[in-house]
Every structure is written in C-alpha cells, then in structure tokens.
Write a protein that holds these residues in place. Structure first.
Motif, PDB file in Angstrom:
ATOM      1  N   PHE A 160      42.050-106.055  56.358  1.00  0.00           N
ATOM      2  CA  PHE A 160      43.451-106.474  56.330  1.00  0.00           C
ATOM      3  C   PHE A 160      43.789-107.231  55.050  1.00  0.00           C
ATOM      4  N   ALA A 161      42.875-108.086  54.605  1.00  0.00           N
ATOM      5  CA  ALA A 161      43.182-108.945  53.460  1.00  0.00           C
ATOM      6  C   ALA A 161      43.344-108.160  52.162  1.00  0.00           C
ATOM      7  N   ALA A 162      42.782-106.957  52.084  1.00  0.00           N
ATOM      8  CA  ALA A 162      42.838-106.178  50.849  1.00  0.00           C
ATOM      9  C   ALA A 162      44.107-105.339  50.735  1.00  0.00           C
ATOM     10  N   GLN A 163      44.963-105.370  51.735  1.00  0.00           N
ATOM     11  CA  GLN A 163      46.161-104.525  51.720  1.00  0.00           C
ATOM     12  C   GLN A 163      47.304-105.224  50.976  1.00  0.00           C
ATOM     13  N   LYS A 164      48.237-104.422  50.486  1.00  0.00           N
ATOM     14  CA  LYS A 164      49.360-104.952  49.710  1.00  0.00           C
ATOM     15  C   LYS A 164      50.566-105.276  50.584  1.00  0.00           C
ATOM     16  N   ILE A 165      50.888-104.381  51.503  1.00  0.00           N
ATOM     17  CA  ILE A 165      52.066-104.595  52.361  1.00  0.00           C
ATOM     18  C   ILE A 165      51.605-105.317  53.619  1.00  0.00           C
ATOM     19  N   ILE A 166      51.614-106.630  53.564  1.00  0.00           N
ATOM     20  CA  ILE A 166      51.104-107.429  54.680  1.00  0.00           C
ATOM     21  C   ILE A 166      52.056-108.590  54.929  1.00  0.00           C
ATOM     22  N   GLY A 167      52.192-108.978  56.185  1.00  0.00           N
ATOM     23  CA  GLY A 167      53.045-110.101  56.550  1.00  0.00           C
ATOM     24  C   GLY A 167      52.439-110.870  57.704  1.00  0.00           C
ATOM     25  N   THR A 168      52.649-112.163  57.705  1.00  0.00           N
ATOM     26  CA  THR A 168      52.112-113.031  58.762  1.00  0.00           C
ATOM     27  C   THR A 168      53.262-113.614  59.566  1.00  0.00           C
ATOM     28  N   GLY A 169      53.172-113.483  60.877  1.00  0.00           N
ATOM     29  CA  GLY A 169      54.193-114.029  61.765  1.00  0.00           C
ATOM     30  C   GLY A 169      53.590-115.007  62.750  1.00  0.00           C
ATOM     31  N   ARG A 170      54.395-115.992  63.135  1.00  0.00           N
ATOM     32  CA  ARG A 170      53.935-117.007  64.097  1.00  0.00           C
ATOM     33  C   ARG A 170      55.016-117.254  65.133  1.00  0.00           C
ATOM     34  N   ARG A 171      54.559-117.555  66.351  1.00  0.00           N
ATOM     35  CA  ARG A 171      55.472-117.904  67.442  1.00  0.00           C
ATOM     36  C   ARG A 171      54.677-118.678  68.470  1.00  0.00           C
ATOM     37  N   LYS A 172      55.154-119.890  68.823  1.00  0.00           N
ATOM     38  CA  LYS A 172      54.424-120.781  69.725  1.00  0.00           C
ATOM     39  C   LYS A 172      53.009-120.980  69.179  1.00  0.00           C
ATOM     40  N   CYS A 173      51.976-120.581  69.930  1.00  0.00           N
ATOM     41  CA  CYS A 173      50.594-120.719  69.459  1.00  0.00           C
ATOM     42  C   CYS A 173      50.027-119.407  68.932  1.00  0.00           C
ATOM     43  N   ALA A 174      50.854-118.370  68.864  1.00  0.00           N
ATOM     44  CA  ALA A 174      50.376-117.043  68.480  1.00  0.00           C
ATOM     45  C   ALA A 174      50.523-116.825  66.975  1.00  0.00           C
TER      46      ALA A 174
END
Length: 210
Positions: free
Chosen positions: A80-94
């Motif tokens: 996953f870390a080597a990819q270009k189109i990546i996004g991180t999402g958060r909600r509550k504890c997730a």
C-alpha cells in the motif's frame, strides 16, 4: 388342539427375556439372542453434519482469502505504501488506508470482498461508493482498503473520506464537487469520555433526599 396349545405354552415359558439396559448408550439387548441393536442417534447425526458443513465453509473462506491476497499483491506491487493514488480516512476510532487503481469498480477491504466484509449492509456499502458515484467513477476504479479500529460503521465512513482524499490526487478539479457534498470534511465526533462520580459521560446516579 390341546396338544398344540400346551406346546406353545411350554415354548414361551422356556424363553427368558432380560430388560437390562446395556452399558452402551442408545442401545438395548435381549439375553436370549445375545445381540445388541443400536438405536438411531438423530441428534448426533445432525451435530456431525453441522460440524462438517462449518468446517467446509471455513475452508472455502480461507481459500477465497488466499486468492484475494494474491490478487491484491499482484495489483499493488510494493504494498500500500508504494502506491501513488492513496488516501487516509478516519472516523471515531477507525482508520482506513485507501488505494485507487483503474479497474471495473471492485472494492476489496482487508483482503475480502466489500459486500462480505460489511455483512451486506446497503448503507455501509453506499458509504464506500459515494465519492466515486459523485464523480461518475463507480465503474472506473478498483478500491483496495486496509482498515482497522472501531466498528464496521466507523470503518465504512473512514473509507468514504479515504476514497475522497485519494480522488484529489487523481485531479485537483475533483475538490469542488466533493467539497460540495461534504465528503472532504473529517467528522470529528467521538464518544465523550466518562467522568468520575458519574455512570457515563453525563449520566449521574439517582439522587434521593431520604
């Protein structure tokens, strides 16, 4: 006639039946025949059938997971870390890390199909696809997700934010329609902490004057 009746009576008197139950469960025996007739154990059969079905289902699920793992590794070389189109999402504890790749609209979460992982809940599945549907890309990208923490509802909403942030890396022109739908706003609401002397965050024990 009297002779035949006396013969029958003598033969019956010579027979000796025993009503003793053998030590084997679900069986009974006759002392004269010296044989054991087992009774059908329906509950045992049903239990064995259910156990066999469960084991077969688990084996099939493990095979599907292994196949999906191989598929994801082939699509995401370097992880996953080597990819270009990546996004991180958060909600509550997730927390959800989302990777987008050109494809046909597949959604794989933690090496499992999204419908299976989210237990077929239509609302949670809709959360995952809302950013793509907003831009008309529901059949243009494959979504690969690593999610942990919280529950399935929180993870689904975290994936929404992750997908929206990943779409920003595809094109900066996506910001306006995504922001208009509120898909780029991090929902900061979390459970309020419990306080000392209270039962919950704000619930107090009952007060009595007497």
């Amino acid at each position: 006639m009297a002779l035949s009746v006396s013969n029958l009576a003598s033969s019956l008197s010579s027979l000796s039946f025993s009503s003793q139950v053998s030590q084997r469960p679900n069986s009974f025996s006759f002392a004269r025949a010296n044989s054991v007739f087992p009774l059908p154990a329906k509950s045992a059969r049903r239990a064995s059938l259910s156990i066999t079905a469960t084991v077969a289902a688990l084996a099939e699920a493990e095979e599907d997971t292994m196949e999906l793992k191989k598929y994801v590794k082939s699509r995401l070389p370097g992880g996953f870390a080597a990819q270009k189109i990546i996004g991180t999402g958060r909600r509550k504890c997730a927390i959800a890390r989302v990777v987008l790749q050109e494809g046909t609209g597949k959604v794989i979460i933690n090496y499992r199909d999204a419908k299976e992982y989210l237990q077929g809940n239509p609302l949670w599945l809709q959360y995952v696809k809302v950013p793509l549907v907003t831009l008309g890309y529901e059949n243009s990208y494959d979504v690969f997700v690593k999610a942990h923490g919280g529950g399935l509802a929180g993870q689904a909403q975290a994936i929404t934010l992750g997908v929206a942030r990943a779409l920003l890396k595809v094109s900066a022109d996506h910001r306006s329609p995504l922001k208009k739908e509120g898909l780029l706003t991090r929902d900061a609401r979390v459970v309020e902490r419990k306080k000392v002397g209270l039962k919950k965050a704000r619930k107090a024990p009952q007060f009595s004057k007497r």
